[in-house]
Scaffold this motif. Structure first.
Motif, mmCIF file in Angstrom:
data_model
loop_
_atom_site.group_PDB
_atom_site.id
_atom_site.type_symbol
_atom_site.label_atom_id
_atom_site.label_comp_id
_atom_site.label_asym_id
_atom_site.label_seq_id
_atom_site.Cartn_x
_atom_site.Cartn_y
_atom_site.Cartn_z
ATOM 1 N N ALA A 15 0.829 -1.207 0.000
ATOM 2 C CA ALA A 15 0.000 0.000 0.000
ATOM 3 C C ALA A 15 0.864 1.259 0.000
ATOM 4 O O ALA A 15 0.580 2.216 -0.710
ATOM 5 C CB ALA A 15 -0.922 -0.012 1.205
ATOM 6 N N ALA A 16 1.936 1.234 0.786
ATOM 7 C CA ALA A 16 2.796 2.411 0.867
ATOM 8 C C ALA A 16 3.921 2.348 -0.160
ATOM 9 O O ALA A 16 4.636 3.310 -0.354
ATOM 10 C CB ALA A 16 3.366 2.538 2.274
ATOM 11 N N GLY A 17 4.062 1.217 -0.844
ATOM 12 C CA GLY A 17 5.151 1.057 -1.791
ATOM 13 C C GLY A 17 6.495 1.115 -1.105
ATOM 14 O O GLY A 17 7.454 1.654 -1.634
ATOM 15 N N ALA A 18 6.575 0.591 0.112
ATOM 16 C CA ALA A 18 7.809 0.719 0.890
ATOM 17 C C ALA A 18 8.377 -0.647 1.254
ATOM 18 O O ALA A 18 7.630 -1.610 1.453
ATOM 19 C CB ALA A 18 7.537 1.504 2.157
ATOM 20 N N VAL A 19 9.717 -0.697 1.312
ATOM 21 C CA VAL A 19 10.380 -1.880 1.840
ATOM 22 C C VAL A 19 10.445 -1.709 3.348
ATOM 23 O O VAL A 19 10.987 -0.739 3.843
ATOM 24 C CB VAL A 19 11.803 -2.000 1.263
ATOM 25 N N LEU A 20 9.856 -2.630 4.073
ATOM 26 C CA LEU A 20 9.837 -2.508 5.533
ATOM 27 C C LEU A 20 11.105 -3.060 6.145
ATOM 28 O O LEU A 20 11.641 -2.504 7.086
ATOM 29 C CB LEU A 20 8.616 -3.215 6.114
ATOM 30 N N SER A 21 11.567 -4.194 5.601
ATOM 31 C CA SER A 21 12.827 -4.705 6.114
ATOM 32 C C SER A 21 13.420 -5.748 5.181
ATOM 33 O O SER A 21 12.720 -6.333 4.355
ATOM 34 C CB SER A 21 12.639 -5.270 7.525
ATOM 35 N N ILE A 22 14.725 -5.924 5.321
ATOM 36 C CA ILE A 22 15.462 -6.869 4.493
ATOM 37 C C ILE A 22 16.397 -7.630 5.411
ATOM 38 O O ILE A 22 17.024 -7.022 6.285
ATOM 39 C CB ILE A 22 16.298 -6.117 3.429
ATOM 40 N N ALA A 23 16.469 -8.941 5.252
ATOM 41 C CA ALA A 23 17.374 -9.705 6.112
ATOM 42 C C ALA A 23 17.711 -11.046 5.482
ATOM 43 O O ALA A 23 17.079 -11.491 4.531
ATOM 44 C CB ALA A 23 16.761 -9.909 7.486
ATOM 45 N N ASP A 24 18.714 -11.674 6.028
ATOM 46 C CA ASP A 24 19.121 -12.991 5.558
ATOM 47 C C ASP A 24 18.149 -14.068 6.004
ATOM 48 O O ASP A 24 18.001 -15.088 5.362
ATOM 49 C CB ASP A 24 20.505 -13.351 6.109
ATOM 50 N N GLU A 25 17.513 -13.806 7.135
ATOM 51 C CA GLU A 25 16.615 -14.817 7.679
ATOM 52 C C GLU A 25 15.213 -14.266 7.813
ATOM 53 O O GLU A 25 15.022 -13.096 8.104
ATOM 54 C CB GLU A 25 17.113 -15.282 9.052
ATOM 55 N N LYS A 26 14.258 -15.154 7.637
ATOM 56 C CA LYS A 26 12.862 -14.767 7.671
ATOM 57 C C LYS A 26 12.487 -14.125 9.004
ATOM 58 O O LYS A 26 11.854 -13.083 9.046
ATOM 59 C CB LYS A 26 12.008 -16.020 7.449
ATOM 60 N N THR A 27 12.931 -14.753 10.093
ATOM 61 C CA THR A 27 12.558 -14.227 11.408
ATOM 62 C C THR A 27 13.143 -12.839 11.617
ATOM 63 O O THR A 27 12.474 -11.956 12.153
ATOM 64 C CB THR A 27 13.042 -15.167 12.529
ATOM 65 N N ALA A 29 13.857 -10.656 9.247
ATOM 66 C CA ALA A 29 13.136 -9.728 8.383
ATOM 67 C C ALA A 29 11.809 -9.338 9.020
ATOM 68 O O ALA A 29 11.430 -8.170 9.028
ATOM 69 C CB ALA A 29 12.901 -10.359 7.018
ATOM 70 N N LEU A 30 11.108 -10.314 9.560
ATOM 71 C CA LEU A 30 9.816 -10.045 10.196
ATOM 72 C C LEU A 30 9.984 -9.185 11.441
ATOM 73 O O LEU A 30 9.220 -8.267 11.690
ATOM 74 C CB LEU A 30 9.116 -11.361 10.554
ATOM 75 N N ARG A 31 11.035 -9.485 12.214
ATOM 76 C CA ARG A 31 11.287 -8.705 13.419
ATOM 77 C C ARG A 31 11.563 -7.249 13.025
ATOM 78 O O ARG A 31 11.050 -6.316 13.637
ATOM 79 C CB ARG A 31 12.484 -9.288 14.188
ATOM 80 N N GLY A 32 12.371 -7.063 11.976
ATOM 81 C CA GLY A 32 12.690 -5.709 11.515
ATOM 82 C C GLY A 32 11.438 -4.966 11.094
ATOM 83 O O GLY A 32 11.246 -3.802 11.437
ATOM 84 N N ALA A 33 10.562 -5.643 10.336
ATOM 85 C CA ALA A 33 9.337 -5.006 9.865
ATOM 86 C C ALA A 33 8.430 -4.644 11.033
ATOM 87 O O ALA A 33 7.850 -3.570 11.070
ATOM 88 C CB ALA A 33 8.610 -5.940 8.899
ATOM 89 N N ARG A 34 8.341 -5.562 12.003
ATOM 90 C CA ARG A 34 7.500 -5.302 13.168
ATOM 91 C C ARG A 34 8.005 -4.100 13.951
ATOM 92 O O ARG A 34 7.248 -3.243 14.362
ATOM 93 C CB ARG A 34 7.460 -6.532 14.081
ATOM 94 N N ALA A 47 12.435 8.758 19.928
ATOM 95 C CA ALA A 47 12.186 7.756 20.960
ATOM 96 C C ALA A 47 12.579 6.372 20.446
ATOM 97 O O ALA A 47 13.176 5.581 21.175
ATOM 98 C CB ALA A 47 10.715 7.769 21.360
ATOM 99 N N ALA A 48 12.270 6.119 19.162
ATOM 100 C CA ALA A 48 12.596 4.825 18.583
ATOM 101 C C ALA A 48 14.103 4.628 18.522
ATOM 102 O O ALA A 48 14.605 3.547 18.800
ATOM 103 C CB ALA A 48 11.988 4.736 17.190
ATOM 104 N N ARG A 49 14.800 5.712 18.123
ATOM 105 C CA ARG A 49 16.247 5.602 18.013
ATOM 106 C C ARG A 49 16.864 5.314 19.384
ATOM 107 O O ARG A 49 17.780 4.521 19.514
ATOM 108 C CB ARG A 49 16.818 6.888 17.418
ATOM 109 N N GLU A 50 16.323 5.990 20.409
ATOM 110 C CA GLU A 50 16.822 5.741 21.758
ATOM 111 C C GLU A 50 16.572 4.291 22.167
ATOM 112 O O GLU A 50 17.384 3.675 22.832
ATOM 113 C CB GLU A 50 16.135 6.678 22.760
ATOM 114 N N ALA A 51 15.451 3.761 21.736
ATOM 115 C CA ALA A 51 15.109 2.384 22.079
ATOM 116 C C ALA A 51 15.862 1.385 21.202
ATOM 117 O O ALA A 51 15.746 0.189 21.386
ATOM 118 C CB ALA A 51 13.603 2.168 21.939
ATOM 119 N N GLY A 52 16.623 1.909 20.231
ATOM 120 C CA GLY A 52 17.432 1.036 19.385
ATOM 121 C C GLY A 52 16.666 0.355 18.271
ATOM 122 O O GLY A 52 17.179 -0.532 17.619
ATOM 123 N N GLN A 53 15.413 0.775 18.035
ATOM 124 C CA GLN A 53 14.613 0.090 17.030
ATOM 125 C C GLN A 53 14.980 0.482 15.605
ATOM 126 O O GLN A 53 14.672 -0.224 14.669
ATOM 127 C CB GLN A 53 13.129 0.380 17.275
#
Ligand code: ZN
Length: 148
Positions: A15-27, A29-34, A47-53
């Protein structure tokens, strides 16, 4: 080839035409997107940067590929119909935008056996499309001319 590696999983937001995350492993990639979605939900990048996300993906990697969801690529079929109608609504001749919102219209409705081919398809602006419904193109044009 420093820093390059094979990427096997990519999480997309169509919908947004955006890449949410890219990774070597499925888990991963999903964690990154979440994480990213959580970040967007709270709308606080600091706040997100401080939380390391945000550490996982650079900002330019997750930025929308296209300026807006409306600017999606125009299909070949749509382009052909647009050209056939010289970029105007078949019924009221209002100029249409190729990438804008106009409808592909069956001159002879499918309900009456009209084919799904370019020869039976025209471009129609939304008001014309909505008022035409299941009448044939000729009936519609005659009514529009005689009715007002
Ligand atoms: Zn029209």
């Amino acid at each position: 080839m420093n820093g390059l590696h094979a990427v096997r999983f990519m999480v997309l937001d169509p919908a947004a035409g955006a890449v949410l995350s890219i990774a070597d492993e499925k888990t991963a990639a999903l964690r990154g997107a979440r994480n990213l979605l959580r970040v967007e939900a709270c709308r606080s990048a600091d706040a997100a940067r401080e939380a390391g996300q945000f550490e996982l993906w650079p900002a330019d990697l997750v930025a929308p590929i296209q300026p807006s969801p409306r600017a999606k690529p125009v299909s070949r079929r749509r382009r052909e119909i647009f050209q056939k109608c010289a970029g105007c609504c078949h019924y009221c001749a209002r100029p249409l935008e190729l990438a804008g919102s106009w409808h592909i219209e069956h001159m002879l409705p499918r309900a009456l056996g009209g084919a799904d081919e370019i020869s039976n398809l025209v471009a129609a602006c939304i008001p014309c499309n909505l008022s035409k419904s299941d009448r044939t193109a000729i009936e519609f044009v005659l009514e529009a001319k005689g009715g007002r």
